[in-house]
Design an enzyme around this catalytic site. Sequence first.
Site, PDB file in Angstrom:
ATOM      1  N   ARG A   1      18.236  42.865  -2.011  1.00 47.70           N
ATOM      2  CA  ARG A   1      17.151  42.157  -1.335  1.00 47.70           C
ATOM      3  C   ARG A   1      17.387  40.655  -1.465  1.00 47.70           C
ATOM      4  O   ARG A   1      18.200  40.208  -2.270  1.00 47.70           O
ATOM      5  CB  ARG A   1      15.790  42.477  -2.002  1.00 47.70           C
ATOM      6  CG  ARG A   1      15.349  43.930  -1.885  1.00 47.70           C
ATOM      7  CD  ARG A   1      14.900  44.274  -0.478  1.00 47.70           C
ATOM      8  NE  ARG A   1      14.412  45.650  -0.407  1.00 47.70           N
ATOM      9  CZ  ARG A   1      15.173  46.721  -0.200  1.00 47.70           C
ATOM     10  NH1 ARG A   1      16.492  46.582  -0.052  1.00 47.70           N
ATOM     11  NH2 ARG A   1      14.648  47.924  -0.133  1.00 47.70           N
TER      12      ARG A   1
ATOM     13  N   ASN B   1       3.634  48.310  -7.252  1.00 51.41           N
ATOM     14  CA  ASN B   1       4.616  48.908  -6.351  1.00 51.41           C
ATOM     15  C   ASN B   1       5.886  48.071  -6.328  1.00 51.41           C
ATOM     16  O   ASN B   1       6.976  48.588  -6.129  1.00 51.41           O
ATOM     17  CB  ASN B   1       4.072  48.946  -4.913  1.00 51.41           C
ATOM     18  CG  ASN B   1       2.907  49.890  -4.780  1.00 51.41           C
ATOM     19  OD1 ASN B   1       2.982  51.030  -5.231  1.00 51.41           O
ATOM     20  ND2 ASN B   1       1.816  49.424  -4.195  1.00 51.41           N
TER      21      ASN B   1
ATOM     22  N   PHE C   1      10.945  37.208   3.000  1.00 48.72           N
ATOM     23  CA  PHE C   1      11.767  38.252   2.397  1.00 48.72           C
ATOM     24  C   PHE C   1      11.004  38.742   1.152  1.00 48.72           C
ATOM     25  O   PHE C   1       9.844  39.096   1.279  1.00 48.72           O
ATOM     26  CB  PHE C   1      13.210  37.754   2.244  1.00 48.72           C
ATOM     27  CG  PHE C   1      13.881  37.825   3.608  1.00 48.72           C
ATOM     28  CD1 PHE C   1      13.474  36.964   4.642  1.00 48.72           C
ATOM     29  CD2 PHE C   1      14.779  38.830   3.919  1.00 48.72           C
ATOM     30  CE1 PHE C   1      13.985  37.090   5.935  1.00 48.72           C
ATOM     31  CE2 PHE C   1      15.300  38.957   5.204  1.00 48.72           C
ATOM     32  CZ  PHE C   1      14.896  38.096   6.210  1.00 48.72           C
TER      33      PHE C   1
ATOM     34  N   LEU D   1       8.914  45.366  -7.451  1.00 48.30           N
ATOM     35  CA  LEU D   1       9.856  45.396  -8.573  1.00 48.30           C
ATOM     36  C   LEU D   1       9.512  44.411  -9.702  1.00 48.30           C
ATOM     37  O   LEU D   1       9.454  44.809 -10.871  1.00 48.30           O
ATOM     38  CB  LEU D   1      11.270  45.115  -8.032  1.00 48.30           C
ATOM     39  CG  LEU D   1      12.387  45.074  -9.062  1.00 48.30           C
ATOM     40  CD1 LEU D   1      12.497  46.390  -9.817  1.00 48.30           C
ATOM     41  CD2 LEU D   1      13.726  44.740  -8.378  1.00 48.30           C
TER      42      LEU D   1
ATOM     43  N   TYR E   1       1.571  49.407   7.791  1.00 51.33           N
ATOM     44  CA  TYR E   1       1.573  48.012   7.314  1.00 51.33           C
ATOM     45  C   TYR E   1       2.591  47.181   8.099  1.00 51.33           C
ATOM     46  O   TYR E   1       2.275  46.121   8.644  1.00 51.33           O
ATOM     47  CB  TYR E   1       1.891  47.966   5.808  1.00 51.33           C
ATOM     48  CG  TYR E   1       2.344  46.596   5.341  1.00 51.33           C
ATOM     49  CD1 TYR E   1       1.422  45.576   5.125  1.00 51.33           C
ATOM     50  CD2 TYR E   1       3.699  46.314   5.152  1.00 51.33           C
ATOM     51  CE1 TYR E   1       1.840  44.314   4.737  1.00 51.33           C
ATOM     52  CE2 TYR E   1       4.130  45.064   4.752  1.00 51.33           C
ATOM     53  CZ  TYR E   1       3.197  44.065   4.556  1.00 51.33           C
ATOM     54  OH  TYR E   1       3.625  42.813   4.176  1.00 51.33           O
TER      55      TYR E   1
ATOM     56  N   LYS F   1       2.329  43.934  11.116  1.00 52.38           N
ATOM     57  CA  LYS F   1       3.049  42.643  11.150  1.00 52.38           C
ATOM     58  C   LYS F   1       3.672  42.433  12.529  1.00 52.38           C
ATOM     59  O   LYS F   1       3.607  41.342  13.084  1.00 52.38           O
ATOM     60  CB  LYS F   1       4.128  42.598  10.059  1.00 52.38           C
ATOM     61  CG  LYS F   1       3.582  42.579   8.634  1.00 52.38           C
ATOM     62  CD  LYS F   1       2.799  41.306   8.355  1.00 52.38           C
ATOM     63  CE  LYS F   1       2.150  41.298   6.989  1.00 52.38           C
ATOM     64  NZ  LYS F   1       1.157  40.229   6.817  1.00 52.38           N
TER      65      LYS F   1
ATOM     66  N   SER G   1       6.748  39.293   7.964  1.00 59.40           N
ATOM     67  CA  SER G   1       7.542  39.911   6.904  1.00 59.40           C
ATOM     68  C   SER G   1       8.912  40.337   7.421  1.00 59.40           C
ATOM     69  O   SER G   1       9.059  40.719   8.603  1.00 59.40           O
ATOM     70  CB  SER G   1       6.776  41.153   6.415  1.00 59.40           C
ATOM     71  OG  SER G   1       7.592  41.958   5.615  1.00 59.40           O
TER      72      SER G   1
ATOM     73  N   ASN H   1      -8.890  42.287  -2.848  1.00 60.35           N
ATOM     74  CA  ASN H   1      -7.703  42.677  -3.608  1.00 60.35           C
ATOM     75  C   ASN H   1      -7.356  41.662  -4.692  1.00 60.35           C
ATOM     76  O   ASN H   1      -6.213  41.580  -5.133  1.00 60.35           O
ATOM     77  CB  ASN H   1      -6.518  42.858  -2.640  1.00 60.35           C
ATOM     78  CG  ASN H   1      -5.369  43.593  -3.281  1.00 60.35           C
ATOM     79  OD1 ASN H   1      -5.569  44.444  -4.151  1.00 60.35           O
ATOM     80  ND2 ASN H   1      -4.158  43.249  -2.907  1.00 60.35           N
TER      81      ASN H   1
END
Length: 342
Positions: free
Chosen positions: A235, A202, A182, A204, A152, A156, A127, A38
Amino acid sequence: MAKKTVLVSGGAGFIGSHVTVELISAGHDVVVADNMSNCDMTCFEGVKKITGREDLPFIKMDFCNAAEVDKLFSEYPIDAVIHFAAFKAVGESVEEPVKYYKNNLISFLNVLETASKRGCNVLFSSSATVYGEPDKLPVTEESPRQPATSPYGNTKQICEDILSDTVKATGGKIKGIALRYFNPIGAHPSALIGELPRGVPNNLVPFITQTAIGKRECLSIFGNDYPTPDGTCQRDYIDIVDLAKAHVFAVTRMIDGKMKKDYEIFNVGTGRPVSVLELVNAFEKVNGLKLNYRFAPRRAGDVTAIWADPTLANEEMGWKAERTVEETLASAWAWEKHLAGK
Ligand code: WQD
């Protein structure tokens, strides 16, 4: 603190490359391993430039192959491993669950099997997604985990449990730490390493910077009817360099025998909620530009608001987020411009 050798699996990616830089500047030896599924070599080359370590070991390998993992551990005197090697696209995991469970679980099982045989400590990149839609904010490490909303997120949770069980089974011969991130954003101040999303982002911040540079026409803000002060989701955006430094604190704590329990969990966040609109406004202000954006329907699976209580990491590890969101957004923009050759 004694100098140690740390294996960074998935070390050529966004978080792994920043962590490698911070480990080296704290005086550790680092071995970087990645299957390059990736990413390309951009960030690894950037790490070498930033650290001046042209000889930094890099191994292209597959953590799903147990023999390769075993060989790696026999070739380097690894004291601790930080495990990032995993797939991370939430939407893709919903469409291809087997691919996600297979890759994320098998690679981690292989690392753990070898690490526990060799008495090597393990830091797992978890996460905030494990908290789901929290009942109470901010979330502490004691806040209940919610059923995962994607494969996903489930990987975790499962990996956290596997780590905890394995540490327990070794009777504390190996120690484990899970860091719950976070929302990591931004780039190194050198603008030589940063986030390199493949295709349409995907997340922001890469979408914001790609819109600002002209690669995307318009940012869609997903939902402005949430029960938050301005109607957009909130967030806890954590600067990538601050996040990377948390790993140095955690690894040092493990290696120096400072852990209070054999398996520990820490939130890695700022403790500050920031809404999507606030982030967009801050990006425009600090970088002196106007962003083309519009309000769009809510995105499926998004939680309304989540932010960390980082007290445990602050007090126990001595780590604290330092960069302001403005500094972080300026670094994200500098990185995007660097990529565009501007
Ligand atoms: C943040 C906010 C969106 C894009 C995800 C994973 C998490 C972790 C980090 C990583 C939300 C809004 C986004 C856009 C928007 N995993 N948004 N327009 O969803 O909080 O967390 O990434 O590997 O596990 O779930 O992060 O950056 O996607 O979204 O309005 O084009 O920005 O709705 O409120 P998220 P994000």
